[in-house]
Design a protein around this motif. Structure first.
Motif, PDB file in Angstrom:
ATOM      1  N   GLU A  73       1.181  -1.040  -0.071  1.00 23.69           N
ATOM      2  CA  GLU A  73      -0.159   0.618   0.036  1.00 23.69           C
ATOM      3  C   GLU A  73       0.925   1.497   0.162  1.00 23.69           C
ATOM      4  OE1 GLU A  73      -3.281   0.164  -0.158  1.00 23.69           O
ATOM      5  OE2 GLU A  73      -3.566  -1.850  -0.023  1.00 23.69           O
ATOM      6  N   VAL A  74       1.861   0.968   1.030  1.00 25.45           N
ATOM      7  CA  VAL A  74       2.680   2.387   0.773  1.00 25.45           C
ATOM      8  C   VAL A  74       3.539   2.599  -0.638  1.00 25.45           C
ATOM      9  CG1 VAL A  74       4.760   3.781   1.887  1.00 25.45           C
ATOM     10  CG2 VAL A  74       3.397   2.026   3.159  1.00 25.45           C
ATOM     11  N   ALA A  75       4.120   1.198  -1.623  1.00 26.79           N
ATOM     12  CA  ALA A  75       3.917   1.581  -2.962  1.00 26.79           C
ATOM     13  C   ALA A  75       3.217   1.667  -3.694  1.00 26.79           C
ATOM     14  CB  ALA A  75       5.105  -0.522  -3.079  1.00 26.79           C
ATOM     15  N   ILE A  76       2.489   2.430  -3.396  1.00 29.29           N
ATOM     16  CA  ILE A  76       1.836   2.292  -4.751  1.00 29.29           C
ATOM     17  C   ILE A  76       1.319   3.942  -3.972  1.00 29.29           C
ATOM     18  CG2 ILE A  76      -1.485   2.338  -4.509  1.00 29.29           C
ATOM     19  CD1 ILE A  76      -1.697  -0.160  -3.937  1.00 29.29           C
ATOM     20  N   LEU A  77       1.507   4.330  -2.682  1.00 32.11           N
ATOM     21  CA  LEU A  77       1.182   5.820  -2.764  1.00 32.11           C
ATOM     22  C   LEU A  77       2.904   6.611  -3.796  1.00 32.11           C
ATOM     23  CD1 LEU A  77       0.850   6.328   1.014  1.00 32.11           C
ATOM     24  CD2 LEU A  77      -1.175   6.392  -0.671  1.00 32.11           C
ATOM     25  N   GLY A  78       3.729   5.452  -3.460  1.00 31.80           N
ATOM     26  CA  GLY A  78       5.166   5.783  -4.200  1.00 31.80           C
ATOM     27  C   GLY A  78       5.152   6.360  -5.972  1.00 31.80           C
ATOM     28  N   PHE A  79       4.012   4.985  -6.154  1.00 33.21           N
ATOM     29  CA  PHE A  79       4.137   5.144  -7.475  1.00 33.21           C
ATOM     30  C   PHE A  79       2.834   6.518  -7.998  1.00 33.21           C
ATOM     31  CE2 PHE A  79       5.334   0.464  -7.423  1.00 33.21           C
ATOM     32  CZ  PHE A  79       6.714   0.760  -8.601  1.00 33.21           C
ATOM     33  N   GLU A  80       2.026   6.544  -7.186  1.00 31.62           N
ATOM     34  CA  GLU A  80       1.403   7.752  -7.650  1.00 31.62           C
ATOM     35  C   GLU A  80       1.511   8.737  -7.638  1.00 31.62           C
ATOM     36  OE1 GLU A  80      -3.238   5.175  -5.519  1.00 31.62           O
ATOM     37  OE2 GLU A  80      -2.231   6.914  -4.478  1.00 31.62           O
ATOM     38  N   GLU A  81       2.729   8.916  -6.802  1.00 34.15           N
ATOM     39  CA  GLU A  81       3.439  10.174  -6.139  1.00 34.15           C
ATOM     40  C   GLU A  81       4.504  10.451  -7.369  1.00 34.15           C
ATOM     41  OE1 GLU A  81       4.600  14.206  -4.989  1.00 34.15           O
ATOM     42  OE2 GLU A  81       2.380  12.681  -4.094  1.00 34.15           O
ATOM     43  N   LEU A  82       5.302   9.327  -7.441  1.00 37.12           N
ATOM     44  CA  LEU A  82       6.332   9.568  -8.734  1.00 37.12           C
ATOM     45  C   LEU A  82       5.569   9.747 -10.461  1.00 37.12           C
ATOM     46  CD1 LEU A  82       8.781   9.153  -9.895  1.00 37.12           C
ATOM     47  CD2 LEU A  82       8.008   6.654 -10.374  1.00 37.12           C
ATOM     48  N   ALA A  83       4.355   9.244 -10.462  1.00 35.01           N
ATOM     49  CA  ALA A  83       3.061   9.746 -11.408  1.00 35.01           C
ATOM     50  C   ALA A  83       3.155  11.243 -11.817  1.00 35.01           C
ATOM     51  CB  ALA A  83       2.030   8.792 -11.768  1.00 35.01           C
ATOM     52  N   LYS A  84       3.110  12.030 -10.526  1.00 36.41           N
ATOM     53  CA  LYS A  84       2.625  13.318 -10.387  1.00 36.41           C
ATOM     54  C   LYS A  84       4.276  13.745 -10.709  1.00 36.41           C
ATOM     55  CE  LYS A  84      -0.831  13.222  -6.898  1.00 36.41           C
ATOM     56  NZ  LYS A  84      -0.724  13.937  -4.945  1.00 36.41           N
ATOM     57  N   LEU A 139      -0.835  -2.486  -6.590  1.00 38.67           N
ATOM     58  CA  LEU A 139       0.080  -1.801  -7.063  1.00 38.67           C
ATOM     59  C   LEU A 139       1.075  -2.209  -8.072  1.00 38.67           C
ATOM     60  CD1 LEU A 139       3.091  -1.226  -6.148  1.00 38.67           C
ATOM     61  CD2 LEU A 139       3.040  -4.092  -5.167  1.00 38.67           C
ATOM     62  N   GLN A 140       0.338  -3.474  -9.399  1.00 39.66           N
ATOM     63  CA  GLN A 140       0.672  -3.907 -10.577  1.00 39.66           C
ATOM     64  C   GLN A 140       0.328  -2.576 -11.504  1.00 39.66           C
ATOM     65  OE1 GLN A 140       2.997  -6.872 -11.791  1.00 39.66           O
ATOM     66  NE2 GLN A 140       3.190  -4.959 -13.601  1.00 39.66           N
ATOM     67  N   ALA A 141      -0.890  -2.034 -11.365  1.00 39.81           N
ATOM     68  CA  ALA A 141      -1.130  -1.531 -12.203  1.00 39.81           C
ATOM     69  C   ALA A 141      -1.034  -0.146 -12.009  1.00 39.81           C
ATOM     70  CB  ALA A 141      -3.104  -1.288 -11.779  1.00 39.81           C
ATOM     71  N   ALA A 142      -0.478   0.044 -10.240  1.00 36.82           N
ATOM     72  CA  ALA A 142       0.459   1.818  -9.857  1.00 36.82           C
ATOM     73  C   ALA A 142       1.506   2.359 -11.509  1.00 36.82           C
ATOM     74  CB  ALA A 142       0.857   2.003  -8.718  1.00 36.82           C
ATOM     75  N   GLY A 143       2.203   0.683 -10.849  1.00 35.93           N
ATOM     76  CA  GLY A 143       3.319   0.931 -11.556  1.00 35.93           C
ATOM     77  C   GLY A 143       3.736   1.136 -13.004  1.00 35.93           C
ATOM     78  N   ASP A 144       2.400  -0.178 -13.556  1.00 38.17           N
ATOM     79  CA  ASP A 144       2.299   0.097 -15.370  1.00 38.17           C
ATOM     80  C   ASP A 144       1.705   1.106 -15.659  1.00 38.17           C
ATOM     81  OD1 ASP A 144       2.933  -2.060 -15.610  1.00 38.17           O
ATOM     82  OD2 ASP A 144       0.600  -3.483 -15.672  1.00 38.17           O
ATOM     83  N   LYS A 145       1.168   2.169 -14.469  1.00 41.22           N
ATOM     84  CA  LYS A 145       0.605   3.628 -15.535  1.00 41.22           C
ATOM     85  C   LYS A 145       1.911   4.310 -14.923  1.00 41.22           C
ATOM     86  CE  LYS A 145      -2.845   7.017 -13.798  1.00 41.22           C
ATOM     87  NZ  LYS A 145      -3.513   7.619 -12.963  1.00 41.22           N
TER      88      LYS A 145
END
Length: 212
Positions: free
Chosen positions: A70-81, A130-136
């Motif tokens: 869940e924290v990693a998902i937050l990371g990918f979401e912030e990286l996307a920004k 998590l996979q979706a966040a990384g792929d996005k």
């Protein structure tokens, strides 16, 4: 038992019923990583910071991997920004270089998340979110590479474009790790404040991907 003690024992249960326990645990884990890195993380400490019993994280996430995912998902979401660059901001090559700087800026701003996001041994392999966040996130880089090569979205990346995507990702990912591990200390000492992001990295990217 006094009324105060009874209220104290009920507090975690009441937070659970309020529906904010899961997010409280995610925020606690994120905070631990920011302060102490992966080595300082434990489910017990996350529970303590969230004000709940040690069993609460396992109840909601199944394991440490579930919570860390869940924290990693937050990371990918912030990286996307940080990778979000206005399509009108220069040429595709210039935008790709901006994304490269954004990638490293994210890593230096959120080192705990950054180190976690690519530690697959610590995350849930079957976590679809998590996979979706990384792929996005990776898709943002891919779209810029497509623009550089004039490849439509429905067409598979050719060998050259795929190699360029991997080269760009590898360069900024490696640069971020070197910076976080203090391996650029000698260079950084001779560079003005924030110069790695404003001078050194942009010049590296420009040398590798110059304007046409």
């Amino acid at each position: 038992m006094t009324q105060a003690k009874r209220n104290s024992r009920k507090a975690p249960v009441e937070r659970y019923h309020h529906g904010d326990l899961k997010m409280a645990l995610i925020q606690a884990a994120d905070q631990i990583l920011a302060e102490h890195g992966l080595e300082g993380f434990s489910l017990r400490e996350a529970a303590r910071r969230a004000g709940v019993s040690p069993a609460a994280p396992a109840h909601h996430f199944g394991s440490a991997a579930g919570l860390l995912s869940e924290v990693a998902i937050l990371g990918f979401e912030e990286l996307a920004k940080h990778l979000d660059v206005d399509p009108s901001a220069g040429t595709p090559t210039q935008r790709m270089r901006m994304q490269g700087v954004g990638y490293v800026r994210f890593a230096l701003t959120y080192p705990g998340r950054f180190h976690l996001m690519f530690r697959h041994d610590l995350l849930s392999h079957d976590d679809a979110a998590l996979q979706a966040a990384g792929d996005k996130t990776l898709m943002q880089l891919e779209q810029t590479i497509r623009a550089m090569h004039s490849l439509p979205s429905q067409q598979s990346l050719d060998t050259q474009a795929r190699a360029e995507l991997l080269a760009a990702w590898s360069m900024v990912h490696g640069f971020a790790h070197l910076a976080l591990d203090g391996k650029l200390s000698q260079l950084q000492a001779a560079t003005p404040s924030n110069g790695l992001l404003t001078d050194v990295l942009p010049k590296m990217l420009e040398n590798r991907w110059p304007d046409a």
